[in-house]
Design an enzyme around this catalytic site. Structure first.
Site, PDB file in Angstrom:
ATOM      1  N   LYS A  11       0.850  -1.193   0.000  1.00 41.11           N
ATOM      2  CA  LYS A  11       0.000   0.000   0.000  1.00 41.11           C
ATOM      3  C   LYS A  11       0.878   1.232   0.000  1.00 41.11           C
ATOM      4  CE  LYS A  11       0.846   1.253   4.475  1.00 41.11           C
ATOM      5  NZ  LYS A  11       1.559   2.492   4.886  1.00 41.11           N
ATOM      6  N   ASP A 136      -3.319  -1.001  10.447  1.00 38.71           N
ATOM      7  CA  ASP A 136      -3.418  -1.030   8.987  1.00 38.71           C
ATOM      8  C   ASP A 136      -4.083  -2.295   8.456  1.00 38.71           C
ATOM      9  OD1 ASP A 136      -2.198   1.412   8.841  1.00 38.71           O
ATOM     10  OD2 ASP A 136      -0.290   0.678   8.045  1.00 38.71           O
TER      11      ASP A 136
END
Length: 281
Positions: A11, A136
């Site tokens: 990401k 996350d």
């Protein structure tokens, strides 16, 4: 025979603001997550005896602390399944790079084993379980680009542009804990909107701290910044710049100094993990 590989994509934090420090010591933040079409790969072979094994462990991380094993055990405990798995991890993403490798590995483990063990937890239930492993993890479980707030667990779906990125990997590993505990870290950003982001009113507040303490990251940002606006992802160490097409990014990659690694990747608002999950249906 194990099933085909399950992607654990990287990401990017397209920006990162800290709006406050909470009473519990955690930071309230705003960020925009987007996935890349590159990452780690995991392979799972279900077994009947409930045991878990892992090949391809991360250097310096004990098995009981590995997020893949922790995620598998969490799913076992949550669902009461008597199944286990042989797991193999092909690690490509650098540790301490700000690309979310460990969190993505954990999320892929939850999603894949939930399907392979037929434990039938919903996406929201998996995301809540993932939050116990790291802030996350839920965004990787959800698998869609998202505007995130709170400690990173409050999501609003987002559709930022999907350019090609050139990522530079400096030869250093940044400690997230050290960055967030640095006294000079900016912790009072005014909250912004997605429209503000799209108009360019954003930054990564961790950059100044990391550039001060990690000269390699500062050098990489300066180098990449010659070719396009460069930014650090998360708490670093990786830095990135966006390009209109793959050829442009690849041309700059050919110029990268020998002391660094780098790669070209496509921004994805839908995670490759969701595509793999759909193929399993």
């Amino acid at each position: 025979m194990s099933t085909p590989g399950w992607p654990a994509p990287a990401k990017l934090n397209l920006f990162l603001h800290i709006t406050a420090r909470r009473a519990d010591g955690m930071h309230a933040l705003q960020t925009l997550f987007q996935f890349l079409d590159v990452g780690d790969t995991l392979y799972f072979e279900p077994r009947e005896d409930g045991r878990l094994s892992l090949q391809g462990r991360v250097a310096g991380v004990a098995e009981e602390e590995n997020l893949v094993m922790r995620a598998a055990r969490c799913l076992q405990a949550e669902t009461g399944t008597r199944l286990g798995a042989n797991i193999r991890l092909e690690k490509r993403l650098p540790a301490g790079g700000g690309l979310g490798g460990g969190s993505s590995d954990a999320a892929t483990t939850l999603v894949a084993l939930n399907r392979l063990w037929r434990t039938s937890l919903s996406v929201d239930e998996l995301a809540r379980l993932g939050l116990t492993l790291g802030a996350d993890v839920p965004v990787f479980v959800q698998g869609k680009a998202a505007w995130a707030e709170g400690v990173g667990e409050k999501f609003t779906a987002a559709s930022p542009p999907e350019p090609w990125y050139l990522l530079v990997v400096p030869d250093c590993e940044v400690s997230t804990a050290a960055v967030f505990s640095a006294p000079e870290l900016t912790r009072d950003c005014q909250p912004i909107t997605i429209r503000d982001f799209l108009s360019g009113q954003t930054t990564n507040v961790c950059e100044a701290v990391v550039r001060k303490h990690y000269p390699a990251v500062d050098k990489a940002l300066k180098w990449l910044g010659q070719f396009a606006p460069a930014r650090m992802t998360g708490t670093g160490s990786c830095v990135f710049a966006a390009f209109e097409n793959k050829a442009q990014a690849a041309e700059i990659l050919r110029k990268i100094p020998a002391e660094w690694q780098g790669f070209v990747a496509k921004g994805c608002n839908r995670s490759p993990l969701l595509e793999r999950l759909a193929a399993e249906s």
